[in-house]
Design a protein around this motif. Structure first.
Motif, PDB file in Angstrom:
ATOM      1  N   ASP A   1      26.456  32.865  47.005  1.00 46.41           N
ATOM      2  CA  ASP A   1      27.447  33.704  47.682  1.00 46.41           C
ATOM      3  C   ASP A   1      27.750  35.002  46.942  1.00 46.41           C
ATOM      4  O   ASP A   1      28.722  35.695  47.241  1.00 46.41           O
ATOM      5  N   ILE A   2      26.910  35.364  45.990  1.00 46.08           N
ATOM      6  CA  ILE A   2      27.090  36.626  45.262  1.00 46.08           C
ATOM      7  C   ILE A   2      26.336  37.743  45.970  1.00 46.08           C
ATOM      8  O   ILE A   2      25.186  37.575  46.385  1.00 46.08           O
ATOM      9  N   THR A   3      26.985  38.898  46.100  1.00 49.13           N
ATOM     10  CA  THR A   3      26.379  40.054  46.760  1.00 49.13           C
ATOM     11  C   THR A   3      26.110  41.173  45.765  1.00 49.13           C
ATOM     12  O   THR A   3      26.616  41.168  44.636  1.00 49.13           O
ATOM     13  N   GLY A   4      25.337  42.149  46.214  1.00 47.66           N
ATOM     14  CA  GLY A   4      25.096  43.321  45.381  1.00 47.66           C
ATOM     15  C   GLY A   4      26.386  44.065  45.075  1.00 47.66           C
ATOM     16  O   GLY A   4      26.558  44.604  43.975  1.00 47.66           O
ATOM     17  N   GLN A   5      27.293  44.111  46.036  1.00 47.18           N
ATOM     18  CA  GLN A   5      28.592  44.759  45.802  1.00 47.18           C
ATOM     19  C   GLN A   5      29.360  44.035  44.697  1.00 47.18           C
ATOM     20  O   GLN A   5      29.994  44.686  43.854  1.00 47.18           O
ATOM     21  N   ASP A   6      29.288  42.709  44.686  1.00 45.89           N
ATOM     22  CA  ASP A   6      29.921  41.950  43.605  1.00 45.89           C
ATOM     23  C   ASP A   6      29.377  42.401  42.250  1.00 45.89           C
ATOM     24  O   ASP A   6      30.133  42.612  41.297  1.00 45.89           O
ATOM     25  N   VAL A   7      28.071  42.534  42.183  1.00 45.42           N
ATOM     26  CA  VAL A   7      27.427  42.905  40.916  1.00 45.42           C
ATOM     27  C   VAL A   7      27.835  44.317  40.502  1.00 45.42           C
ATOM     28  O   VAL A   7      28.136  44.576  39.327  1.00 45.42           O
ATOM     29  N   MET A   8      27.878  45.251  41.460  1.00 47.87           N
ATOM     30  CA  MET A   8      28.291  46.619  41.151  1.00 47.87           C
ATOM     31  C   MET A   8      29.699  46.635  40.560  1.00 47.87           C
ATOM     32  O   MET A   8      29.968  47.300  39.552  1.00 47.87           O
ATOM     33  N   LEU A   9      30.613  45.904  41.181  1.00 44.71           N
ATOM     34  CA  LEU A   9      31.996  45.879  40.704  1.00 44.71           C
ATOM     35  C   LEU A   9      32.116  45.160  39.361  1.00 44.71           C
ATOM     36  O   LEU A   9      32.904  45.566  38.499  1.00 44.71           O
ATOM     37  N   LEU A  10      31.326  44.098  39.177  1.00 46.34           N
ATOM     38  CA  LEU A  10      31.347  43.386  37.903  1.00 46.34           C
ATOM     39  C   LEU A  10      30.877  44.290  36.756  1.00 46.34           C
ATOM     40  O   LEU A  10      31.457  44.265  35.660  1.00 46.34           O
ATOM     41  N   MET A  11      29.844  45.089  37.004  1.00 47.26           N
ATOM     42  CA  MET A  11      29.332  45.972  35.951  1.00 47.26           C
ATOM     43  C   MET A  11      30.409  46.960  35.512  1.00 47.26           C
ATOM     44  O   MET A  11      30.576  47.232  34.325  1.00 47.26           O
ATOM     45  N   SER A  12      31.138  47.488  36.475  1.00 48.59           N
ATOM     46  CA  SER A  12      32.239  48.401  36.151  1.00 48.59           C
ATOM     47  C   SER A  12      33.360  47.652  35.436  1.00 48.59           C
ATOM     48  O   SER A  12      33.929  48.140  34.449  1.00 48.59           O
ATOM     49  N   GLY A  13      33.664  46.442  35.923  1.00 49.84           N
ATOM     50  CA  GLY A  13      34.741  45.654  35.330  1.00 49.84           C
ATOM     51  C   GLY A  13      34.456  45.232  33.900  1.00 49.84           C
ATOM     52  O   GLY A  13      35.372  45.191  33.064  1.00 49.84           O
ATOM     53  N   ILE A  14      33.208  44.905  33.617  1.00 47.62           N
ATOM     54  CA  ILE A  14      32.827  44.516  32.254  1.00 47.62           C
ATOM     55  C   ILE A  14      33.093  45.669  31.287  1.00 47.62           C
ATOM     56  O   ILE A  14      33.665  45.491  30.209  1.00 47.62           O
ATOM     57  N   TYR A  15      32.690  46.870  31.710  1.00 47.70           N
ATOM     58  CA  TYR A  15      32.950  48.042  30.865  1.00 47.70           C
ATOM     59  C   TYR A  15      34.449  48.279  30.684  1.00 47.70           C
ATOM     60  O   TYR A  15      34.931  48.488  29.571  1.00 47.70           O
ATOM     61  N   GLN A  16      35.205  48.237  31.780  1.00 48.25           N
ATOM     62  CA  GLN A  16      36.633  48.509  31.712  1.00 48.25           C
ATOM     63  C   GLN A  16      37.353  47.485  30.826  1.00 48.25           C
ATOM     64  O   GLN A  16      38.312  47.821  30.126  1.00 48.25           O
ATOM     65  N   THR A  17      36.888  46.235  30.857  1.00 47.44           N
ATOM     66  CA  THR A  17      37.493  45.197  30.032  1.00 47.44           C
ATOM     67  C   THR A  17      37.291  45.473  28.545  1.00 47.44           C
ATOM     68  O   THR A  17      38.202  45.309  27.730  1.00 47.44           O
ATOM     69  N   ALA A  18      36.092  45.895  28.191  1.00 45.73           N
ATOM     70  CA  ALA A  18      35.771  46.122  26.781  1.00 45.73           C
ATOM     71  C   ALA A  18      36.197  47.496  26.279  1.00 45.73           C
ATOM     72  O   ALA A  18      36.369  47.684  25.061  1.00 45.73           O
ATOM     73  N   ALA A  19      36.392  48.462  27.183  1.00 49.57           N
ATOM     74  CA  ALA A  19      36.623  49.861  26.809  1.00 49.57           C
ATOM     75  C   ALA A  19      37.705  50.083  25.754  1.00 49.57           C
ATOM     76  O   ALA A  19      37.495  50.884  24.824  1.00 49.57           O
ATOM     77  N   PRO A  20      38.869  49.418  25.836  1.00 56.76           N
ATOM     78  CA  PRO A  20      39.915  49.706  24.842  1.00 56.76           C
ATOM     79  C   PRO A  20      39.517  49.430  23.398  1.00 56.76           C
ATOM     80  O   PRO A  20      40.127  49.971  22.475  1.00 56.76           O
ATOM     81  N   ARG A  21      38.491  48.586  23.185  1.00 60.05           N
ATOM     82  CA  ARG A  21      38.117  48.218  21.814  1.00 60.05           C
ATOM     83  C   ARG A  21      36.718  48.695  21.415  1.00 60.05           C
ATOM     84  O   ARG A  21      36.241  48.361  20.335  1.00 60.05           O
ATOM     85  N   LEU A  22      36.099  49.473  22.267  1.00 60.22           N
ATOM     86  CA  LEU A  22      34.719  49.881  21.979  1.00 60.22           C
ATOM     87  C   LEU A  22      34.614  50.791  20.753  1.00 60.22           C
ATOM     88  O   LEU A  22      33.574  50.825  20.098  1.00 60.22           O
ATOM     89  N   ALA A  23      35.670  51.519  20.442  1.00 60.81           N
ATOM     90  CA  ALA A  23      35.621  52.409  19.281  1.00 60.81           C
ATOM     91  C   ALA A  23      35.395  51.632  17.994  1.00 60.81           C
ATOM     92  O   ALA A  23      34.711  52.102  17.081  1.00 60.81           O
ATOM     93  N   THR A  24      35.981  50.443  17.908  1.00 60.57           N
ATOM     94  CA  THR A  24      35.833  49.621  16.703  1.00 60.57           C
ATOM     95  C   THR A  24      34.875  48.449  16.896  1.00 60.57           C
ATOM     96  O   THR A  24      34.379  47.885  15.916  1.00 60.57           O
ATOM     97  N   GLN A  25      34.636  48.090  18.168  1.00 62.35           N
ATOM     98  CA  GLN A  25      33.718  46.987  18.475  1.00 62.35           C
ATOM     99  C   GLN A  25      32.735  47.446  19.563  1.00 62.35           C
ATOM    100  O   GLN A  25      32.832  47.036  20.715  1.00 62.35           O
TER     101      GLN A  25
END
Length: 201
Positions: A149-173
């Motif tokens: 039940d996973i769609t391409g739109q799901d994957v597109m949004l997940l890719m953005s969400g993964i980045y947004q989740t990690a973004a606050p700590r990417l400078a040090t991690q």
């Protein structure tokens, strides 16, 4: 500029200045995001501000040109991975390339989802990116490598969400996004799980 003037090939000095401009703009946008000014880009490229506007009538046109190059790169990566022997690995590698690009280019998400979102070239690039993402997702789905039940739109949004989740700590991690990509992909491969809610819900 007339259509005949637009059709003329650029002189060698114009080609050089355009190359310097695009390289400088790409570096500036990646480092500082979409808010960087045309003056800053021109100074970085060592050219006059007027030269920028001779090549790109608006800042939005310049942003779109840079972002479309990134989109075309991702589309090429996706098309190559459609030939991967393992459909799941092909999709995972594509997602990895997309998230890593976002971590290296601050303007990418800002522009695709903001300032130049409606630019015709960006819209076309987005359509191509959506299509290759759906193709990779469909291939993995049909092979049983990911949930049905996973769609391409799901994957597109997940890719953005993964980045947004990690973004606050990417400078040090800087590699933290890989942790969340693994979590997301493991979830995509879940078996005996409840059906996902409808995307319209």
């Amino acid at each position: 500029m007339t259509s005949s003037e637009a059709a003329r090939p650029l002189r060698s000095d114009a080609v050089r200045s355009r190359k310097l401009l695009v390289e400088a703009a790409a570096a500036a946008f990646a480092e500082h995001g979409a808010a960087v000014s045309v003056s800053q880009i021109a100074e970085r490229a060592g050219i006059g501000k007027g030269t920028v506007f001779r090549h790109f009538p608006t800042k939005g046109d310049l942003l779109a040109a840079i972002i479309c190059e990134n989109m075309h790169h991702l589309v090429a990566v996706g098309e190559r991975l459609l030939q991967a022997e393992d459909p799941a690995e092909g999709l995972r590698e594509f997602m990895s390339a997309a998230v890593e690009l976002q971590t290296k280019d601050r303007a990418f998400c800002q522009v695709v989802h903001g300032e130049a979102r409606g630019h015709p070239d960006v819209l076309k690039g987005q359509e191509e990116l959506d299509a290759v993402t759906e193709a990779l997702t469909d291939r993995a789905r049909r092979s049983g490598a990911i949930r049905a039940d996973i769609t391409g739109q799901d994957v597109m949004l997940l890719m953005s969400g993964i980045y947004q989740t990690a973004a606050p700590r990417l400078a040090t991690q800087p590699q933290l996004w890989r942790r969340y990509l693994r979590l997301a992909f493991d979830g995509m491969q879940a078996v005996n799980a409840e059906d996902l809610p409808a995307s319209e819900a």
